[in-house]
Design a protein around this motif. Structure first.
Motif, PDB file in Angstrom:
ATOM      1  N   GLN A 129      -5.072   6.639  -3.589  1.00  0.00           N
ATOM      2  CA  GLN A 129      -5.910   5.431  -3.648  1.00  0.00           C
ATOM      3  C   GLN A 129      -5.404   4.537  -4.772  1.00  0.00           C
ATOM      4  O   GLN A 129      -6.065   4.383  -5.809  1.00  0.00           O
ATOM      5  CB  GLN A 129      -7.361   5.813  -3.886  1.00  0.00           C
ATOM      6  N   SER A 130      -4.218   4.009  -4.590  1.00  0.00           N
ATOM      7  CA  SER A 130      -3.566   3.276  -5.671  1.00  0.00           C
ATOM      8  C   SER A 130      -2.752   2.131  -5.092  1.00  0.00           C
ATOM      9  O   SER A 130      -2.751   1.899  -3.883  1.00  0.00           O
ATOM     10  CB  SER A 130      -2.622   4.219  -6.419  1.00  0.00           C
ATOM     11  N   THR A 131      -2.038   1.455  -5.960  1.00  0.00           N
ATOM     12  CA  THR A 131      -1.225   0.313  -5.534  1.00  0.00           C
ATOM     13  C   THR A 131       0.233   0.713  -5.344  1.00  0.00           C
ATOM     14  O   THR A 131       1.122  -0.124  -5.407  1.00  0.00           O
ATOM     15  CB  THR A 131      -1.296  -0.812  -6.586  1.00  0.00           C
ATOM     16  N   ARG A 132       0.479   2.024  -5.137  1.00  0.00           N
ATOM     17  CA  ARG A 132       1.880   2.447  -5.138  1.00  0.00           C
ATOM     18  C   ARG A 132       2.720   1.843  -4.019  1.00  0.00           C
ATOM     19  O   ARG A 132       3.930   1.848  -4.106  1.00  0.00           O
ATOM     20  CB  ARG A 132       1.978   3.975  -5.141  1.00  0.00           C
ATOM     21  N   TYR A 147       2.562  -1.306  -3.272  1.00  0.00           N
ATOM     22  CA  TYR A 147       2.625  -2.749  -3.535  1.00  0.00           C
ATOM     23  C   TYR A 147       3.791  -3.099  -4.464  1.00  0.00           C
ATOM     24  O   TYR A 147       4.154  -2.311  -5.328  1.00  0.00           O
ATOM     25  CB  TYR A 147       1.330  -3.219  -4.201  1.00  0.00           C
ATOM     26  N   LEU A 184       2.484  -8.187 -11.939  1.00  0.00           N
ATOM     27  CA  LEU A 184       1.528  -8.121 -13.049  1.00  0.00           C
ATOM     28  C   LEU A 184       2.258  -7.763 -14.333  1.00  0.00           C
ATOM     29  O   LEU A 184       3.097  -6.865 -14.353  1.00  0.00           O
ATOM     30  CB  LEU A 184       0.476  -7.050 -12.762  1.00  0.00           C
ATOM     31  N   LEU A 224       6.017  -3.216 -15.943  1.00  0.00           N
ATOM     32  CA  LEU A 224       6.667  -2.242 -15.064  1.00  0.00           C
ATOM     33  C   LEU A 224       8.176  -2.392 -15.175  1.00  0.00           C
ATOM     34  O   LEU A 224       8.729  -3.403 -14.748  1.00  0.00           O
ATOM     35  CB  LEU A 224       6.258  -2.529 -13.618  1.00  0.00           C
ATOM     36  N   ARG A 255      -1.789 -10.274  -1.341  1.00  0.00           N
ATOM     37  CA  ARG A 255      -2.106  -8.852  -1.173  1.00  0.00           C
ATOM     38  C   ARG A 255      -1.876  -8.419   0.281  1.00  0.00           C
ATOM     39  O   ARG A 255      -1.481  -7.288   0.530  1.00  0.00           O
ATOM     40  CB  ARG A 255      -3.549  -8.619  -1.590  1.00  0.00           C
ATOM     41  N   LEU A 310       1.123  -7.787  -5.453  1.00  0.00           N
ATOM     42  CA  LEU A 310       0.119  -8.082  -6.479  1.00  0.00           C
ATOM     43  C   LEU A 310       0.661  -9.297  -7.230  1.00  0.00           C
ATOM     44  O   LEU A 310       1.622  -9.201  -7.982  1.00  0.00           O
ATOM     45  CB  LEU A 310      -0.067  -6.890  -7.420  1.00  0.00           C
ATOM     46  N   VAL A 364      11.192  -5.901  -9.214  1.00  0.00           N
ATOM     47  CA  VAL A 364      10.914  -6.776  -8.075  1.00  0.00           C
ATOM     48  C   VAL A 364      12.246  -7.366  -7.600  1.00  0.00           C
ATOM     49  O   VAL A 364      13.003  -7.895  -8.411  1.00  0.00           O
ATOM     50  CB  VAL A 364       9.966  -7.920  -8.496  1.00  0.00           C
TER      51      VAL A 364
END
Lengths: 495, 466
Positions: free
Chosen positions: B61-64, B66, B70, B76, B399, B404, B428
């Motif tokens: 339950q994460s943004t892994r 994405y 940010l 990151l 999204r 993000l 990215v």
């Protein structure tokens, strides 16, 4: 011939040099992906005046050299993995490997603190569940995981007391601290704007109720107390102590550094503490890491809940988690974001692996181990307070000092027997303290070896004190000149 | 319980040695009435396999999935495999603070190297062995400045990370220290005229972040001159220290502090990170936090020890320079390993990569109708974008594309409604950036259609699109 020829040496004695001394121009330990758009130089994009050409002295080494350098350095360390680490008041217990694995899981290790709450339910759930566990273990009503370590937990707690007192009309001036307390206690109190009033311990090493009665005036905001205290002794009169402080309108801060003696056996809220912190790197087995990171969750009773640091993690009736920033009475933030999340993951993993029964068994083993060591050594080492101990025991060098050998010397000699030293010279109320905390991670077999070593050193002190004074003999370096280090500090390498 | 090495028989034997018949007797000192009679209501006990399963569920339950733009104080970056490989050595991560130097030369030498790397990076003379994080490092720098100047007024750039400002306020509230904010100008840099009028004879310290929270790089020449003329100290916070590989550090700062998470420390939902604090040699005795010093052993061999401990709480108690006990040793070790791997060339190349890609992204966005880059100052890997419409709606669109898209700045700066803080690191790629630009373009076009059409038609367009 050169003055210092560099012979090949066996690993343990080789001079590993600083990484800067191993550097030579043109090497690099990474290869970066090729640029996807035409690269522009910093000078072009930032202008000549802002852009930096190079960082003078920065290392240039290959990946293999980095691996070898730090692998070699690691072998000159001693960790819980190496052997018994009986540092009193530090709770050096086993750090389960699975905790490292789960903290590194993609998703938990990679979510950004500003990612939307709807997408970070996993991280928020870990935080929320951990607060509930902490509340259950301490008996408290609410918990913040924000403080970075124990000392920041202390500061948060004292700031909350200040805010609460101010709301009642008078923040008051002083906080009482027994002379046996950790140094962080008075330092945190000072940082919070209060003044420290020291409280003398009684003949049993505990709070003197008479002294407390005198000291606990209308000027005093509260009492900061470590339970069990730094002698490893439980305050038998803790209920009376808390009642007395409350009667005079004060609040009780409990330093939870020694919670390894109490988990599953007694809950601080049940005996009257109003606010406390936990050192998860002690009680809940998150790695000490050579000096951090830790985490210092702070737990409070209802009366202090409005003042907890902001934000708080909350669970909605629909089962979703979010961050609540609407906390008008909060003391504010004590650090950026939500705390040492990665450390919290390890905490929860440790609690879940143990369950309530496992934690209780751990407490019992820790207390059993400490008493076992104390009783097996008290004929050779002075026991200044002959009380049953809890998770740690405090002996002293009183007899050995008469032969010119002090606690630090005994500790250094212990290294040659393959053990990490115990804590020396603390608590301050015991001159020449020998403070031993085996934790539940020590087996009887290992304790017997340790006891044997301690007894052997005591004999050496009788027979040949000079020999002990020069220990250790088996380490990579012998005793280091700390006085010169402090007088003429060399704090960095220079070309 | 698999972690406990004592067998039931060991326990019995030990109890017998102590003259007890049950373990309960060892707890007799705790009065009966306050002992916890029940069983703690906690999860578990779980096998290792079950522990792993339960955390895998949370990790899901994460943004892994994405791509993330940010930043805002947590960056990151790619972490070379050698970092975790070395950190996982038990001699490092299961060791205590190196008070027993003979058994801790590994940690001590690594911290000495960390101090050197930070000093080199910041251009300062000395660095400590780390603090909790960037926010507390900045606050400690302020407390240190109050001690050094014996003045009691603090001036802070409004573009210092808003959460760092909150932390500072928490620490200073009880001390009666006044904090004055200095706003940013049209360029996104510190408003020099506002700084000038905020300074007074009581000003102890001025805190400026660079690159600041809006991503812009400050020019320190005039700032330093003004600050020093008023007799105050200049504290510069850097929370994206990768920038220091391509941006000159402010030579006139008295303290450079901040956050070194960028260097090999996972972003991990906000911590643990690694604060740093570097300064001039003459201020060293007022520094907070641990310091490692070089010395020799009885044979004259080089070795390392914790030094100048008389500043610290375990010696000085209520008179200590700080209440900090723990620092962030393992995270500082991660940063040390990371910086050694990248070294002089790798760090610069990485910084230039970030710089180039961020400028590519900003240039592409600036070309989208209705979108602008409002601050014209130099920036590193982070910049502000004025969205072509409602920022929240744009973020939702992004999204949908598993991006993000940045931090909505209105949350911290109400005047920056519909402005996003966008960060571009090497994690990215160009494909993602181009996709992001496309989303902006569609969003902008949609708005123009809506603006042009009567309200009924805009509804229809919306449906068509869906």
């Amino acid at each position: 011939m050169k003055e210092h020829p560099r012979h090949a040496r066996p690993h343990i004695t080789r001079d590993e040099n600083l990484i800067f001394e191993r550097s030579s121009p043109g090497k690099c330990g990474v290869d970066l992906p090729a640029p996807e758009v035409p690269a522009a130089s910093a000078a072009e994009l930032l202008g000549e005046d802002l852009s930096r050409q190079e960082i003078p002295g920065f290392p240039e080494v290959s990946e293999l050299e980095v691996i070898r350098h730090f692998t070699r350095l690691s072998t000159w360390n001693y960790g819980v993995d190496t052997g018994l680490y009986p540092l009193g008041s530090c709770t050096m217990k086993y750090n389960p490997r699975i905790n490292e694995v789960v903290a590194g899981l993609e998703g938990l290790a990679t979510d950004h603190p500003y990612a939307p709450a709807e997408l970070t339910q996993g991280c928020l759930k870990v935080l929320y569940d951990t607060t509930r566990c902490m509340a259950e273990i301490t008996g408290m009503d609410a918990v913040s995981l924000q403080p970075s370590a124990g000392a920041q937990g202390e500061l948060s707690g004292i700031l909350m007391i200040h805010a609460c007192m101010a709301d009642r009309g008078n923040p008051r001036k002083y906080v009482l601290i027994p002379d046996s307390a950790h140094g962080t206690n008075p330092a945190s109190v000072t940082t919070s704007g209060y003044q420290v009033k020291n409280l003398k311990s009684d003949a049993h090493g505990c709070v003197d109720l008479g002294e407390l009665e005198l000291a606990m005036t209308e000027d005093v905001a509260g009492l900061m107390l470590t339970i069990p205290n730094t002698l490893g002794i439980f305050e038998v009169h803790i209920r009376e102590i808390c009642e007395l402080v409350h009667r005079k309108g004060g609040l009780v801060y409990m330093d939870g550094a020694n919670m390894n003696a109490l988990v599953g056996v007694a809950r601080p809220a049940d005996f009257g503490a109003d606010v406390m912190h936990l050192n998860v790197h002690k009680t809940f087995s998150t790695p000490h890491g050579g000096g951090g990171p830790g985490a210092g969750p702070v737990a409070v009773r209802k009366v202090l809940e409005p003042y907890l640091p902001s934000p708080m993690v909350v669970k909605s009736p629909d089962g979703t988690y979010s961050l609540d920033y609407d906390r008008p009475k909060s003391i504010g933030r004590v650090r950026a974001f939500y705390g040492n999340f990665g450390v919290v993951v390890r905490t929860l993993a440790f609690i879940a692996a143990n369950g309530g029964e496992g934690l209780r068994q751990s407490t019992q083993d820790a207390v059993l181990n400490a008493n076992y060591v104390m009783r097996k050594l008290q004929d050779l080492y002075e026991l200044p307070y002959n009380e049953p101990c809890m998770h740690e025991c405090v002996l002293s060098d009183h007899r050995q000092a008469a032969r010119g050998v002090h606690t630090m010397d005994i500790a250094k000699r212990l290294i040659d027997y393959g053990f990490h030293p115990y804590t020396t010279a603390f608590p301050l109320i015991v001159p020449g303290a020998v403070m031993i905390e085996p934790t539940e991670s020590a087996s009887k077999e290992e304790l017997d070896e340790f006891i044997e070593a301690m007894r052997a050193v005591a004999e050496e002190v009788e027979e040949n004190p000079e020999f002990v004074l020069k220990a250790p003999y088996t380490t990579r370096v012998s005793r280091l000149d700390e006085a010169t280090a402090a007088r003429k500090p060399i704090l960095r390498w220079k070309e | 319980m698999r972690y406990l090495p004592n067998s039931p028989r060991d326990r019995e034997e030990m109890l017998r040695t102590l003259g007890h018949s049950s373990i309960e007797e060892l707890f007799a000192q705790i009065p009966e009435q306050i002992r916890f009679p029940g069983r703690l209501d906690l999860p578990g006990p779980l096998s290792e396999q079950e522990v792993l399963e339960s955390f895998k569920q949370a990790a899901g339950q994460s943004t892994r999935e994405y791509a993330s733009l940010l930043g805002a104080g947590a960056y990151l970056h790619f972490r070379p495999a050698a970092v975790d490989s070395l950190l996982s050595r038990g001699e490092f991560f299961t060791a205590y603070t190196p008070y027993q130097a003979e058994l801790a030369q590994g940690t001590l030498q690594a911290m000495f190297e960390f101090q050197t790397l930070i000093a080199q990076l910041t251009g300062m003379e000395v660095s400590n062995a780390s603090l909790y994080d960037g926010s507390t490092a900045t606050t400690e720098a302020v407390l240190m400045s109050l001690r050094l100047t014996r003045r009691n007024r603090v001036v802070v750039a409004k573009t210092l990370h808003p959460e760092y400002r909150e932390v500072m306020a928490t620490y200073l509230r009880q001390m009666g220290t006044e904090i004055a904010d200095v706003s940013y100008g049209a360029s996104g840099q510190l408003d020099i005229a506002a700084l000038e009028s905020a300074l007074s004879k009581e000003t102890a310290v001025v805190v400026v972040q660079s690159p600041n929270f809006l991503g812009t790089i400050e020019r320190f020449g005039v700032i330093a001159e003004l600050v020093h003329r008023s007799g105050a100290l200049l504290v510069v916070t850097v929370n994206e220290p990768l920038s220091l590989a391509v941006v000159n550090p402010p030579a006139d700062a008295d303290i450079i502090c901040g956050e070194a998470q960028s260097f090999g420390v996972p972003v991990a939902f906000g911590g643990p990170y690694v604060g740093f604090l570097a300064t001039r040699e003459k201020f060293v005795r007022q520094m907070p936090g641990r310091l490692v010093g070089q010395t020799v052993d009885t044979e004259g061999r080089r070795g390392f020890v914790l030094t100048l401990a008389t500043r610290e709480q375990h010696i000085r108690r209520e008179k200590a320079t700080s209440n900090i006990c723990t620092n962030q040793s393992l995270c500082a070790l991660a940063a040390t390993i990371y910086l050694c791997l990248l070294g002089k060339h790798g760090l610069k190349a990485l910084a230039e990569h970030n710089l180039t890609m961020a400028h590519y992204a900003a240039d592409q966005l600036a070309a989208v109708p209705g979108t602008s880059i409002p601050f014209a100052s130099p920036y590193f890997n982070e910049f502000v974008v004025k969205a072509p419409g409602r920022a929240d709606a744009l973020l939702s669109e992004l999204r949908q594309e598993s991006i993000l898209g940045g931090v909505n700045l209105e949350r911290f700066y109400p005047e920056l409604k519909d402005h996003l803080l966008v960060c571009v690191t090497e994690t990215v790629n160009k494909v993602t950036l181009d996709r992001m630009v496309e989303v902006y373009r569609d969003f902008s076009a949609q708005r123009q259609v809506k603006a042009a059409a009567p309200s009924g038609a805009s509804q229809a367009v919306g449906q068509e699109k869906a």
